[in-house]
Design a protein around this motif. Structure first.
Motif, PDB file in Angstrom:
ATOM      1  N   LEU A  97      -4.767  -7.687  -4.173  1.00  0.00           N
ATOM      2  CA  LEU A  97      -4.464  -6.256  -4.218  1.00  0.00           C
ATOM      3  C   LEU A  97      -4.986  -5.560  -2.968  1.00  0.00           C
ATOM      4  O   LEU A  97      -4.297  -4.723  -2.373  1.00  0.00           O
ATOM      5  CB  LEU A  97      -5.063  -5.623  -5.466  1.00  0.00           C
ATOM      6  CG  LEU A  97      -4.762  -4.158  -5.702  1.00  0.00           C
ATOM      7  CD1 LEU A  97      -3.262  -3.942  -5.841  1.00  0.00           C
ATOM      8  CD2 LEU A  97      -5.483  -3.662  -6.932  1.00  0.00           C
ATOM      9  N   PHE A  98      -6.206  -5.906  -2.545  1.00  0.00           N
ATOM     10  CA  PHE A  98      -6.788  -5.312  -1.346  1.00  0.00           C
ATOM     11  C   PHE A  98      -5.974  -5.663  -0.105  1.00  0.00           C
ATOM     12  O   PHE A  98      -5.781  -4.831   0.774  1.00  0.00           O
ATOM     13  CB  PHE A  98      -8.238  -5.773  -1.166  1.00  0.00           C
ATOM     14  CG  PHE A  98      -8.910  -5.171   0.027  1.00  0.00           C
ATOM     15  CD1 PHE A  98      -9.346  -3.857   0.013  1.00  0.00           C
ATOM     16  CD2 PHE A  98      -9.099  -5.922   1.171  1.00  0.00           C
ATOM     17  CE1 PHE A  98      -9.971  -3.298   1.119  1.00  0.00           C
ATOM     18  CE2 PHE A  98      -9.719  -5.376   2.284  1.00  0.00           C
ATOM     19  CZ  PHE A  98     -10.150  -4.066   2.257  1.00  0.00           C
ATOM     20  N   LEU A  99      -5.486  -6.890  -0.039  1.00  0.00           N
ATOM     21  CA  LEU A  99      -4.709  -7.303   1.130  1.00  0.00           C
ATOM     22  C   LEU A  99      -3.311  -6.685   1.151  1.00  0.00           C
ATOM     23  O   LEU A  99      -2.802  -6.328   2.212  1.00  0.00           O
ATOM     24  CB  LEU A  99      -4.583  -8.828   1.169  1.00  0.00           C
ATOM     25  CG  LEU A  99      -5.871  -9.593   1.461  1.00  0.00           C
ATOM     26  CD1 LEU A  99      -5.633 -11.086   1.327  1.00  0.00           C
ATOM     27  CD2 LEU A  99      -6.388  -9.263   2.846  1.00  0.00           C
ATOM     28  N   HIS A 100      -2.687  -6.510  -0.008  1.00  0.00           N
ATOM     29  CA  HIS A 100      -1.315  -6.020  -0.056  1.00  0.00           C
ATOM     30  C   HIS A 100      -1.219  -4.501  -0.207  1.00  0.00           C
ATOM     31  O   HIS A 100      -0.248  -3.911   0.243  1.00  0.00           O
ATOM     32  CB  HIS A 100      -0.545  -6.694  -1.206  1.00  0.00           C
ATOM     33  CG  HIS A 100      -0.329  -8.151  -0.974  1.00  0.00           C
ATOM     34  ND1 HIS A 100       0.615  -8.633  -0.111  1.00  0.00           N
ATOM     35  CD2 HIS A 100      -0.955  -9.234  -1.481  1.00  0.00           C
ATOM     36  CE1 HIS A 100       0.571  -9.951  -0.094  1.00  0.00           C
ATOM     37  NE2 HIS A 100      -0.372 -10.335  -0.918  1.00  0.00           N
ATOM     38  N   GLU A 101      -2.182  -3.900  -0.864  1.00  0.00           N
ATOM     39  CA  GLU A 101      -2.158  -2.451  -1.070  1.00  0.00           C
ATOM     40  C   GLU A 101      -3.544  -1.859  -0.806  1.00  0.00           C
ATOM     41  O   GLU A 101      -4.230  -1.404  -1.722  1.00  0.00           O
ATOM     42  CB  GLU A 101      -1.710  -2.148  -2.495  1.00  0.00           C
ATOM     43  CG  GLU A 101      -0.312  -2.668  -2.789  1.00  0.00           C
ATOM     44  CD  GLU A 101       0.095  -2.474  -4.238  1.00  0.00           C
ATOM     45  OE1 GLU A 101      -0.667  -1.848  -4.997  1.00  0.00           O
ATOM     46  OE2 GLU A 101       1.166  -2.955  -4.599  1.00  0.00           O
ATOM     47  N   PRO A 102      -3.964  -1.792   0.446  1.00  0.00           N
ATOM     48  CA  PRO A 102      -5.320  -1.312   0.753  1.00  0.00           C
ATOM     49  C   PRO A 102      -5.517   0.177   0.459  1.00  0.00           C
ATOM     50  O   PRO A 102      -6.653   0.627   0.290  1.00  0.00           O
ATOM     51  CB  PRO A 102      -5.484  -1.611   2.240  1.00  0.00           C
ATOM     52  CG  PRO A 102      -4.113  -1.765   2.774  1.00  0.00           C
ATOM     53  CD  PRO A 102      -3.261  -2.236   1.637  1.00  0.00           C
ATOM     54  N   TRP A 103      -4.451   0.937   0.343  1.00  0.00           N
ATOM     55  CA  TRP A 103      -4.583   2.362   0.059  1.00  0.00           C
ATOM     56  C   TRP A 103      -5.199   2.612  -1.311  1.00  0.00           C
ATOM     57  O   TRP A 103      -5.763   3.680  -1.572  1.00  0.00           O
ATOM     58  CB  TRP A 103      -3.225   3.061   0.166  1.00  0.00           C
ATOM     59  CG  TRP A 103      -2.165   2.459  -0.715  1.00  0.00           C
ATOM     60  CD1 TRP A 103      -1.281   1.484  -0.362  1.00  0.00           C
ATOM     61  CD2 TRP A 103      -1.919   2.742  -2.075  1.00  0.00           C
ATOM     62  NE1 TRP A 103      -0.489   1.164  -1.416  1.00  0.00           N
ATOM     63  CE2 TRP A 103      -0.848   1.931  -2.496  1.00  0.00           C
ATOM     64  CE3 TRP A 103      -2.468   3.619  -2.996  1.00  0.00           C
ATOM     65  CZ2 TRP A 103      -0.351   1.948  -3.790  1.00  0.00           C
ATOM     66  CZ3 TRP A 103      -1.967   3.646  -4.281  1.00  0.00           C
ATOM     67  CH2 TRP A 103      -0.913   2.828  -4.683  1.00  0.00           C
ATOM     68  N   ALA A 141       2.616 -16.279  -3.422  1.00  0.00           N
ATOM     69  CA  ALA A 141       2.957 -15.157  -2.542  1.00  0.00           C
ATOM     70  C   ALA A 141       4.350 -14.621  -2.852  1.00  0.00           C
ATOM     71  O   ALA A 141       4.564 -13.403  -2.861  1.00  0.00           O
ATOM     72  CB  ALA A 141       2.864 -15.588  -1.086  1.00  0.00           C
ATOM     73  N   GLU A 142       5.288 -15.521  -3.122  1.00  0.00           N
ATOM     74  CA  GLU A 142       6.639 -15.085  -3.475  1.00  0.00           C
ATOM     75  C   GLU A 142       6.639 -14.332  -4.807  1.00  0.00           C
ATOM     76  O   GLU A 142       7.326 -13.315  -4.960  1.00  0.00           O
ATOM     77  CB  GLU A 142       7.576 -16.283  -3.555  1.00  0.00           C
ATOM     78  CG  GLU A 142       7.887 -16.915  -2.218  1.00  0.00           C
ATOM     79  CD  GLU A 142       8.644 -18.222  -2.346  1.00  0.00           C
ATOM     80  OE1 GLU A 142       8.933 -18.648  -3.488  1.00  0.00           O
ATOM     81  OE2 GLU A 142       8.953 -18.814  -1.301  1.00  0.00           O
ATOM     82  N   ASP A 143       5.869 -14.817  -5.772  1.00  0.00           N
ATOM     83  CA  ASP A 143       5.788 -14.146  -7.073  1.00  0.00           C
ATOM     84  C   ASP A 143       5.134 -12.771  -6.949  1.00  0.00           C
ATOM     85  O   ASP A 143       5.544 -11.826  -7.622  1.00  0.00           O
ATOM     86  CB  ASP A 143       5.012 -15.006  -8.075  1.00  0.00           C
ATOM     87  CG  ASP A 143       5.789 -16.250  -8.489  1.00  0.00           C
ATOM     88  OD1 ASP A 143       7.013 -16.301  -8.240  1.00  0.00           O
ATOM     89  OD2 ASP A 143       5.169 -17.165  -9.060  1.00  0.00           O
ATOM     90  N   ILE A 144       4.133 -12.659  -6.094  1.00  0.00           N
ATOM     91  CA  ILE A 144       3.481 -11.363  -5.878  1.00  0.00           C
ATOM     92  C   ILE A 144       4.469 -10.390  -5.236  1.00  0.00           C
ATOM     93  O   ILE A 144       4.556  -9.230  -5.631  1.00  0.00           O
ATOM     94  CB  ILE A 144       2.214 -11.526  -5.018  1.00  0.00           C
ATOM     95  CG1 ILE A 144       1.121 -12.199  -5.848  1.00  0.00           C
ATOM     96  CG2 ILE A 144       1.732 -10.191  -4.475  1.00  0.00           C
ATOM     97  CD1 ILE A 144      -0.109 -12.578  -5.065  1.00  0.00           C
ATOM     98  N   ALA A 145       5.205 -10.873  -4.236  1.00  0.00           N
ATOM     99  CA  ALA A 145       6.193 -10.018  -3.564  1.00  0.00           C
ATOM    100  C   ALA A 145       7.269  -9.561  -4.540  1.00  0.00           C
ATOM    101  O   ALA A 145       7.756  -8.428  -4.452  1.00  0.00           O
ATOM    102  CB  ALA A 145       6.809 -10.758  -2.390  1.00  0.00           C
ATOM    103  N   ALA A 146       7.625 -10.429  -5.475  1.00  0.00           N
ATOM    104  CA  ALA A 146       8.647 -10.070  -6.459  1.00  0.00           C
ATOM    105  C   ALA A 146       8.069  -9.202  -7.579  1.00  0.00           C
ATOM    106  O   ALA A 146       8.818  -8.589  -8.334  1.00  0.00           O
ATOM    107  CB  ALA A 146       9.258 -11.337  -7.056  1.00  0.00           C
ATOM    108  N   GLY A 147       6.756  -9.161  -7.691  1.00  0.00           N
ATOM    109  CA  GLY A 147       6.118  -8.354  -8.725  1.00  0.00           C
ATOM    110  C   GLY A 147       6.113  -9.009 -10.093  1.00  0.00           C
ATOM    111  O   GLY A 147       5.996  -8.327 -11.107  1.00  0.00           O
TER     112      GLY A 147
END
Length: 77
Positions: free
Chosen positions: A64-70, A49-55
């Motif tokens: 991707l669906f949970l963090h960027e549903p748009w 989760a930390e790595d995803i937040a840092a990109g």
């Protein structure tokens, strides 16, 4: 040779009887093992989760669906 085989059998039977485990000991060991596995899994999930937040890592579809549903909004088409 028969004497040697007999000694090996005696050693195996004593080893089996001395290394037996009670049900309570097994359950205690199993709970500890499950707790350790759960802790490792939670730590790995937190790091992910930390790595995803840092990109720094690529997200899978669910993340991707949970963090960027748009991204999955089909109302535009």
């Amino acid at each position: 040779m028969g004497e040697e085989e007999q000694k090996q059998q005696e050693n195996e039977t004593t080893r089996r009887s001395t290394s037996s485990m009670t049900a309570a000991q097994f359950l205690s060991w199993k709970r500890q093992k499950d707790a350790d596995a759960s802790a490792r899994k939670a730590e790995a999930a937190q790091k992910r989760a930390e790595d995803i937040a840092a990109g720094t890592v690529q997200m899978n579809g669910r993340e991707l669906f949970l963090h960027e549903p748009w991204v999955f909004d089909n109302n535009q088409y």
